[in-house]
Design an enzyme around this catalytic site. Sequence first.
Site, short mmCIF file in Angstrom:
data_model
loop_
_atom_site.label_atom_id
_atom_site.label_comp_id
_atom_site.label_asym_id
_atom_site.label_seq_id
_atom_site.Cartn_x
_atom_site.Cartn_y
_atom_site.Cartn_z
CE1 TYR A 190 1.07 -0.24 4.42
CE2 TYR A 190 -0.08 1.85 4.41
CZ TYR A 190 0.77 0.97 5.03
OH TYR A 190 1.32 1.28 6.25
CE LYS A 192 3.17 3.12 3.19
NZ LYS A 192 3.26 3.10 4.65
CG LEU A 224 8.27 2.33 4.71
CD1 LEU A 224 8.07 1.11 3.81
CD2 LEU A 224 6.95 3.03 4.94
N1 PDD Z 1 2.82 5.00 7.28
N2 PDD Z 1 7.46 3.65 8.85
C1 PDD Z 1 6.32 2.95 8.82
C2 PDD Z 1 6.28 1.63 9.50
C3 PDD Z 1 5.19 3.47 8.17
O1 PDD Z 1 4.05 2.75 8.15
C4 PDD Z 1 5.26 4.75 7.57
C5 PDD Z 1 4.10 5.36 6.83
C6 PDD Z 1 6.48 5.47 7.63
C7 PDD Z 1 6.65 6.81 7.00
O2 PDD Z 1 6.68 6.72 5.60
P1 PDD Z 1 6.19 7.91 4.68
O3 PDD Z 1 6.99 9.11 5.08
O4 PDD Z 1 6.52 7.47 3.31
O5 PDD Z 1 4.72 8.11 4.92
C8 PDD Z 1 7.56 4.87 8.26
C9 PDD Z 1 1.65 5.47 6.58
C10 PDD Z 1 1.49 6.95 6.64
C11 PDD Z 1 0.43 4.72 7.11
O6 PDD Z 1 0.57 3.53 7.31
O7 PDD Z 1 -0.63 5.31 7.28
#
Ligand code: PDD
Length: 286
Positions: free
Chosen positions: A33, A150, A206
């Site tokens: 996702y 992800k 991530l």
């Molecule tokens: N989550 N680490 C994890 C485990 C995450 O699930 C996310 C993002 C991030 C930050 O990544 P980014 O800057 O690309 O959003 C780091 C999203 C926002 C979610 O699950 O809603």
Amino acid sequence: MSRIVYVNGDYLPEEEAKVSIFDRGFLFADGVYEVTSVLGGKLIDFDGHKTRLQRSLNELDMPVPEAMDDLLEIHRALVEKNEITDGLIYLQITRGAPADRDFAFPSADVKPTLVLFTQSKPGLAESPQAKTGIKVISIEDIRWGRRDIKTVQLLYPSMGKMMAKKAGAEDAWMVEDGLVTEGSSNNAYIVKGNKIITRHLGTEILHGITRAAVLRFAREAQMEVEERGFSIDEAKNADEAFITSASAFVMPVVNVDGVAIGDGTPGPIAARLREIYLDEMRKAAI
Ligand code: PDD
């Protein structure tokens, strides 16, 4: 007005959108996702999210949906149809729905499932939490070993959020071998003597799209950045702490495991980075 969502080529009212009970996302969490934010009706860092999505698919040998080249158009159509000014767009791709449950990946004729929906969040960038900061607790990181992909396997991060809630905090920082990996749905940072410290990239975290932009802006602003793991003790003794994600942008952390960070209020570096990030990303939004 009922929300209009996208499912495998169709724009439908959310009540009419359906996915098979045999979908591998449902049965095996066999899906990936992305979450992209929308500010002022425009997409923030769309290319970064699309590139990471493609990488997630490659790493899992997951078929690419036919609509992959139309993703920008689909995101924009959903923003328009749902009149989103500020909010989030959730996108999920799964390995599709074969005729039955089977651990083996389905044959090539099974098409991947592609779903997108919007979440309206007026004033997303003016969150009051950015002024007060959030509290985090530490928990053991017991997730699988490919956190750089992800995937929708989010049960442990959900449990982490609930543990945080129970402890009167907003989020959980996960710790492996004595060092913080990341937050439940965000990347984690501390600041010590003007130096920004955050975990190096690898399979343990991530590769945040917000992280990449924030570190780029920090370096451009002549701030010192060190990419390495840090412990909870080091965090407790830091001058500042913060998290980044597509939905929280740059969010100050003011308390770790009940210990106030600095003077217990959001620090100047987190505030400055939030401002730079939002300014620059709004300018580059498409
Ligand atoms: N989550 N680490 C994890 C485990 C995450 O699930 C996310 C993002 C991030 C930050 O990544 P980014 O800057 O690309 O959003 C780091 C999203 C926002 C979610 O699950 O809603």
